[in-house]
Design an enzyme around this catalytic site. Structure first.
Site, short mmCIF file in Angstrom:
data_model
loop_
_atom_site.label_atom_id
_atom_site.label_comp_id
_atom_site.label_asym_id
_atom_site.label_seq_id
_atom_site.Cartn_x
_atom_site.Cartn_y
_atom_site.Cartn_z
N HIS A 1 0.83 -1.21 0.00
CA HIS A 1 0.00 0.00 0.00
C HIS A 1 0.86 1.26 0.00
CE1 HIS A 1 -3.71 2.27 1.31
NE2 HIS A 1 -2.77 3.09 1.75
N GLU A 2 1.76 1.35 0.96
CA GLU A 2 2.56 2.57 1.10
C GLU A 2 3.56 2.74 -0.05
OE1 GLU A 2 1.58 4.74 3.00
OE2 GLU A 2 0.32 3.57 4.36
#
Length: 598
Positions: A389-390
């Site tokens: 995600h990041e």
């Protein structure tokens, strides 16, 4: 024995982000702070000139770009240093120093918008004809001039700019309170072993198969917030009031209109999201009923909502293994994308593990040198998804910064969650495609369902909560702890349905959500998730053509409206179709899960 959280000094350098890439030492930071102060004063000297000469306007805009780069570097260095140890008063002081200079710069350029709006359209056209260098800034200037009815006089704008530091106080106070000052009692598990409760360890405790630990962690966590429920209500009320103040002063119908205006997103998108999710509540209720059945409990509690339904399929994932899996899962994105991902993995873009005083949660922060990613990696499947995600955020920032000129290099928050969630969806499809084991498949589908629950449903509930408390404030209702808790309890009941027991603790959940200090941010997790599901499916189905369009989107910054950037990539967020389609997939996954757990 409770597991001890390490000190910052005990974390290996290879697992810390390389903030020296921004500044080799604090002295260099101080030098740039002085330069920003000087640039701010130079910018102030353009007052009265930018409306008279296209050359002066171009010089002003170019100097503004220099200021933007300095602000980017200075803010990121100070804030990242502060976040890695929120108890370090020296770096809190650096954040304060930066904010003072930043607010002064804002005051120095408060003349900009009123003066730009004083230029008639005919004169502006003449500026473009006589100074070709202004063409780069045409969209930027057009966006400013489109806000004509919401801009005040130069004197009033300067006064408003001076309120910036005060307006950020609710958020800053909450951050220190929540990360540095709030302490939790340890929680015992079924064997009597004590577990330290922190902002980072709380959710892992709720994911435990040990229901005694889940219950005790839950009660410990909210007991701490309950001691400060009135303080938390005061902070949130102050946040709501400052948003209302700026909306009123700038003549917007509501804080929502003011917020979305800045990102060129119609408010109808916000309302359409809530309506679409309301129309699909039956699927959420089915999910909750399934969870109650599989867990085999007489009463399903809110502390039962995080534990995997197939708990014994969970394993510890070392960070190096998580990185390799993410690389493999995203190979469908092509060599250029993977090259950037490897660069981030190999060159300390990431601050990996929790330490005492470190900010909780996870985020990515784009900078002119490269992005920085904060994790509190714990070895769970969720931690692996957080990494994907990041890094989606990070690559979005990297491509926008490297592709676009400074004035268009930052993407707006409406599209901020698309790249991150697309990575998660691709990781999930990859993992599902690798397993034929029914138990493992059920475990993964449960995780996918939890993403839908946590993003499309839960974040929409948060968005509706923000809207409700803002409306109550507009109506003159005092936002006491009791009022806020009651509104939150109603919404939690609506979104989770009749099969989960509502309690006094969950009515306080609003007090632990830092995103309520981010100005109508959370709805974009849900819209971004819907867009990401659509884009990930295009990438897997169409291959290279879809990837090229997607990389164009990632490289777009704010060179177009976010709605148009997504349309170019193949998704129309002005309709409810992406949300309905995503929730249709949720229903299909639910069907399979119901069969697998029989």
């Amino acid at each position: 024995m409770a597991k001890k959280t390490p000190l910052r000094s005990e974390i290996s350098v290879k697992d810390q982000w390389a903030l020296e890439d921004l500044y080799a030492n604090d002295e260099l930071w101080q030098q740039d702070l002085k330069r920003l102060q000087q640039v701010g004063e130079e910018l102030a000297g353009f007052a009265g000139k930018i409306s008279q000469s296209p050359g002066e306007l171009l010089a002003y805009l170019q100097l503004s770009d220099e200021a933007s780069i300095l602000i980017d570097k200075l803010a990121n260095y100070a804030m990242r240093r502060s976040d890695q140890d929120t108890g370090n008063s020296y770096y809190q002081g650096l954040v304060g120093q930066f904010m003072k200079v930043y607010v002064a710069c804002s005051q120095n350029v408060s003349f900009e918008t009123p003066e730009l709006l004083s230029i008639c359209d005919e004169k502006m056209d003449e500026f473009y004809r006589t100074e070709p260098g202004l063409e780069l800034y045409r969209r930027h200037l057009a966006r400013i001039r489109a806000r004509r009815e919401h801009v005040l006089s130069a004197t009033e704008e300067k006064l408003l700019a001076a309120t910036g530091e005060m307006a950020s106080s609710p958020s800053e106070i909450y951050t220190v309170f929540d990360n540095a000052d709030l302490k939790f009692q340890s929680a015992e598990d079924a064997d009597g072993e004590k577990h330290t409760i922190t902002q980072s360890s709380y959710i892992p405790c709720l994911e435990s198969a040990d229901r005694v630990l889940r219950k005790n962690a839950y009660e410990s966590y909210y007991a701490a917030y309950n001691q400060f429920r009135n303080t938390c209500a005061g902070l949130l009320s102050a946040q709501v009031k400052q948003l209302q103040f700026y909306a009123d002063v700038r003549k917007y119908p509501s804080p929502l209109d003011a917020s979305l205006s800045a990102t060129e997103v119609p408010t109808s998108v916000y309302h359409n999201l809530i309506e679409a999710v309301h129309q699909n509540m039956d699927k959420m209720y089915r999910y909750v009923a399934l969870r109650k059945k599989v867990l085999g409990v007489d009463e399903l509690r809110m502390y039962d909502m995080y534990t995997p339904l197939v708990a014994d399929a969970d394993t510890h994932i070392e960070f190096e293994d998580a990185k390799k899996t993410v690389l493999d899962a995203l190979s469908c994105m092509g060599e250029d994308y993977i090259k950037i991902l490897k660069e981030g993995f190999d060159n300390r873009w990431i601050d990996v593990y929790e330490n005492v005083g470190k900010r909780s949660g996870a985020y990515s922060a784009g900078t002119v040198v490269h992005p920085y990613v904060l994790l509190n990696y714990s070895g769970t499947l969720d931690s692996q998804f957080t990494l994907a995600h990041e890094m989606g955020h990070a690559i979005h920032s990297y491509l926008s910064t490297k592709t676009q000129p400074t004035v268009y290099s930052e993407y707006v928050i409406f599209v901020a969650e698309v790249a991150s969630t697309c990575n998660e969806a691709l990781l999930m499809e990859y993992l599902l495609g690798k397993t034929t084991d029914k138990r493992q498949r059920a475990y993964l589908i449960n995780h996918f369902l939890d993403q839908f629950k946590g993003t499309l449903y839960r974040q929409t509930m948060f968005a509706e909560f923000e809207l409700r408390i803002a409306t109550l404030n507009q109506q003159g209702v005092t936002l006491t702890a009791d009022v806020i808790c009651e509104e939150y309890r109603k919404l939690n009941t609506l979104y989770y349905g009749p099969d989960v027991v509502q309690d006094d603790q969950i009515a306080l959940e609003w007090a632990r959500i830092p995103h309520f200090y981010r100005n109508y941010y959370v709805f974009q997790y849900a819209t971004g998730y819907a867009a990401a599901i659509a884009l990930s499916r295009k990438i897997l189905k169409e291959g290279k053509p879809a990837v090229e369009k997607y990389l164009g989107f990632l490289s777009g910054g704010c060179s177009k409206t976010p709605i148009d950037l997504l349309k170019d990539a193949g998704v129309d967020m002005t309709t409810a179709e992406p949300v309905n389609a995503a929730l249709e997939l949720f229903g299909e996954l639910l069907d399979e899960m119901e069969q697998l757990v029989q």
